[in-house]
Design a protein around this motif. Structure first.
Motif, PDB file in Angstrom:
ATOM      1  N   GLU A   1       0.827  -1.211   0.000  1.00  0.00           N
ATOM      2  CA  GLU A   1       0.000   0.000   0.000  1.00  0.00           C
ATOM      3  C   GLU A   1       0.861   1.260   0.000  1.00  0.00           C
ATOM      4  O   GLU A   1       0.450   2.314  -0.508  1.00  0.00           O
ATOM      5  N   THR A   2       2.064   1.161   0.582  1.00  0.00           N
ATOM      6  CA  THR A   2       2.930   2.339   0.713  1.00  0.00           C
ATOM      7  C   THR A   2       4.164   2.271  -0.175  1.00  0.00           C
ATOM      8  O   THR A   2       4.546   3.271  -0.784  1.00  0.00           O
ATOM      9  N   VAL A   3       4.782   1.103  -0.255  1.00  0.00           N
ATOM     10  CA  VAL A   3       6.014   0.953  -1.044  1.00  0.00           C
ATOM     11  C   VAL A   3       5.643   0.639  -2.492  1.00  0.00           C
ATOM     12  O   VAL A   3       4.961  -0.345  -2.764  1.00  0.00           O
ATOM     13  N   PRO A   4       6.074   1.458  -3.438  1.00  0.00           N
ATOM     14  CA  PRO A   4       5.723   1.199  -4.833  1.00  0.00           C
ATOM     15  C   PRO A   4       6.540   0.049  -5.416  1.00  0.00           C
ATOM     16  O   PRO A   4       7.698  -0.158  -5.048  1.00  0.00           O
ATOM     17  N   GLN A   5       5.923  -0.699  -6.308  1.00  0.00           N
ATOM     18  CA  GLN A   5       6.620  -1.784  -6.978  1.00  0.00           C
ATOM     19  C   GLN A   5       7.673  -1.216  -7.928  1.00  0.00           C
ATOM     20  O   GLN A   5       7.439  -0.223  -8.616  1.00  0.00           O
ATOM     21  N   VAL A   6       8.843  -1.851  -7.966  1.00  0.00           N
ATOM     22  CA  VAL A   6       9.940  -1.375  -8.807  1.00  0.00           C
ATOM     23  C   VAL A   6      10.131  -2.328  -9.985  1.00  0.00           C
ATOM     24  O   VAL A   6       9.543  -3.409 -10.060  1.00  0.00           O
ATOM     25  N   ASP A   7      10.965  -1.911 -10.934  1.00  0.00           N
ATOM     26  CA  ASP A   7      11.269  -2.732 -12.096  1.00  0.00           C
ATOM     27  C   ASP A   7      12.529  -3.574 -11.883  1.00  0.00           C
ATOM     28  O   ASP A   7      12.682  -4.631 -12.486  1.00  0.00           O
ATOM     29  N   LYS A   8      13.421  -3.088 -11.027  1.00  0.00           N
ATOM     30  CA  LYS A   8      14.681  -3.787 -10.789  1.00  0.00           C
ATOM     31  C   LYS A   8      15.158  -3.495  -9.379  1.00  0.00           C
ATOM     32  O   LYS A   8      14.954  -2.384  -8.871  1.00  0.00           O
ATOM     33  N   ILE A   9      15.791  -4.502  -8.751  1.00  0.00           N
ATOM     34  CA  ILE A   9      16.347  -4.347  -7.404  1.00  0.00           C
ATOM     35  C   ILE A   9      17.849  -4.545  -7.482  1.00  0.00           C
ATOM     36  O   ILE A   9      18.330  -5.552  -8.012  1.00  0.00           O
ATOM     37  N   VAL A  10      18.600  -3.597  -6.953  1.00  0.00           N
ATOM     38  CA  VAL A  10      20.061  -3.691  -6.936  1.00  0.00           C
ATOM     39  C   VAL A  10      20.554  -3.454  -5.511  1.00  0.00           C
ATOM     40  O   VAL A  10      19.853  -2.887  -4.682  1.00  0.00           O
ATOM     41  N   GLY A  11      21.770  -3.898  -5.258  1.00  0.00           N
ATOM     42  CA  GLY A  11      22.375  -3.642  -3.955  1.00  0.00           C
ATOM     43  C   GLY A  11      22.662  -4.914  -3.178  1.00  0.00           C
ATOM     44  O   GLY A  11      21.993  -5.925  -3.361  1.00  0.00           O
TER      45      GLY A  11
END
Length: 436
Positions: free
Chosen positions: A207-217
């Protein structure tokens, strides 16, 4: 007085050298059944219950006591306060590093291109940035502001619209340098969450964190396992193993320098792998003496000792050519060519994440402020992988626009090939456009 550390010595002249080297290099980031089960449960809970699950896991694993998600997001004003509150020397160093990283990565920007054939058919490639990227940053004492710069700045240079950073604050411990780095790098939103639950939130959205296209780190085994599990729903940078350094030295560099360069990776963690390859046995003896002399002076002596004992090697090569062959076999994350004329041999290096050339180029410079990215392929994956860069945040779409004449001519070949594959609809689709 601490006891000497036993460091493995190998020689390429040994009959079983290849087997010994393979055994030394062997490392598997295999998640055991318990880790996989725990991560799968976390991913499912976050996917189905959103914010509530993230809050529950954050309270449990990070010893927090939050009741709503608003307390898990850092405002831009908070990031700016972190930057403004730094000692001037730290701020100057961070800003210098950011500027150098940005300048280097601007050279990597790829542009769209196209060309038109004689019959008017246009072919090309359209390059576009990703819409939204998630950056995972370890938190607490194991915090790396340099990783914020290395992951976020290339994404910004690529033109990514929104960068979401997640960083755990175990026990409420906030690292001001990390927040300051996020401010300098232009991170758009920062959530103080970590672990598999943060990866899940980025991959599926809540509900708060938007979905991303890629995760790095980078992250621990739970983060790495979660990244592997969500790959396909989102892109990921890599599954990184322990840090590595391989130093090729001609015996003319100060042995204390070489010993400390090996320590610079060994201090990351007990599984880090430092390797020296030289063809002067007396010099290898000198480096080993420096290792024993300098080890008791190190703040992270227990970690370095474990790495040097269990994962390090001092390898005697036959000559420079043999050293290069060993290097290409190892495909190290970091390679130091501590020799007189590194430019003479650098083109012979086929597999390495980053190459540090000459006696004065310590790998540590690349970790922080040289400019190239320090997110590098590990565990031999430099054979087929590259450092993180702007290109990791850009997508390429093929452009094809046939003229009538081009469609007619290409259609003839397409028809033959399609019928050869028994794909009649393909053939007829192309045939409709063939001129009589």
């Amino acid at each position: 007085m601490s006891s000497p550390v036993q460091v493995t010595r190998l020689s390429s002249s040994q009959a079983d050298f290849k087997q010994q080297l393979d055994q030394l290099l062997a490392w598997e980031a295999v998640s055991d059944t318990a880790v996989n089960q725990a991560v799968n449960d976390i991913l499912h809970q976050v996917k189905t219950r959103g914010d509530h699950a993230v809050i529950e896991f954050t309270n449990r694993f990070d010893r927090m006591g939050v009741s709503d998600f608003s307390s898990l997001e850092m405002s831009q004003e908070r990031l700016q306060r972190a930057l403004d509150g730094l000692p001037q020397t730290q701020r100057d160093a961070l800003e210098l590093a950011a500027e150098r990283v940005r300048r280097y990565h601007e050279k990597q920007l790829q542009s769209s291109w196209s060309y038109t054939e004689d019959d008017g058919t246009l072919l090309g490639q359209q390059v576009t940035p990703m819409d939204r990227v998630g950056v995972y940053v370890p938190g607490g004492k194991a915090a790396y502001p340099s990783s914020v710069l290395m992951n976020a700045i290339p994404a910004k240079v690529a033109g990514v619209d929104e960068i979401i950073m997640v960083v755990p604050t175990p026990g409420g411990e906030v690292n001001e340098l990390v927040l300051a780095a996020a401010c300098i790098a232009g991170v758009d939103r920062v959530f103080t969450i970590g672990g598999a639950q943060a990866v899940a939130a980025l991959a599926y959205g809540t509900e708060t964190v938007p979905q991303v296209d890629k995760i790095v780190g980078p992250g621990n085994i739970y983060v790495a396992t979660a990244k592997r599990a969500v790959f396909g729903t989102v892109g990921i940078d890599m599954i990184a193993g322990p840090s590595e350094i391989l130093v090729v030295c001609d015996g003319k560099t100060d042995p204390d320098w070489i010993a400390m360069d090996l320590f610079s990776q060994a201090e990351h963690d007990e599984d880090a792998q430092p390797i020296l390859v030289a063809w002067d046995e007396a010099f290898i003896d000198q480096v080993e003496a420096s290792i024993q002399k300098l080890l008791p002076t190190m703040e992270r002596e227990p970690i370095i000792r474990a790495s040097m004992r269990d994962r390090a090697a001092l390898i005697l090569a036959k000559d420079l050519d043999d050293a290069i062959a060993i290097t290409n076999r190892v495909a190290p994350e970091h390679l130091e060519l501590s020799i007189e004329d590194p430019m003479d041999v650098v083109e012979q290096i086929r597999h390495a994440g980053a190459i540090f050339m000459g006696r004065y180029t310590a790998e540590a410079l690349g970790d922080y402020c040289a400019g190239p990215n320090h997110v590098l392929p590990t565990s031999g994956t430099a054979r087929f992988s590259s450092p993180l860069g702007v290109y990791d945040f850009q997508k390429r779409s093929s452009l094809i626009m046939c003229s009538a004449a081009g469609a007619s001519e290409l259609g003839k070949s397409a028809s033959v090939l399609a019928r050869g594959e028994s794909l009649t609809a393909h053939a007829r689709s192309a045939e409709y456009r063939i001129k009589d």
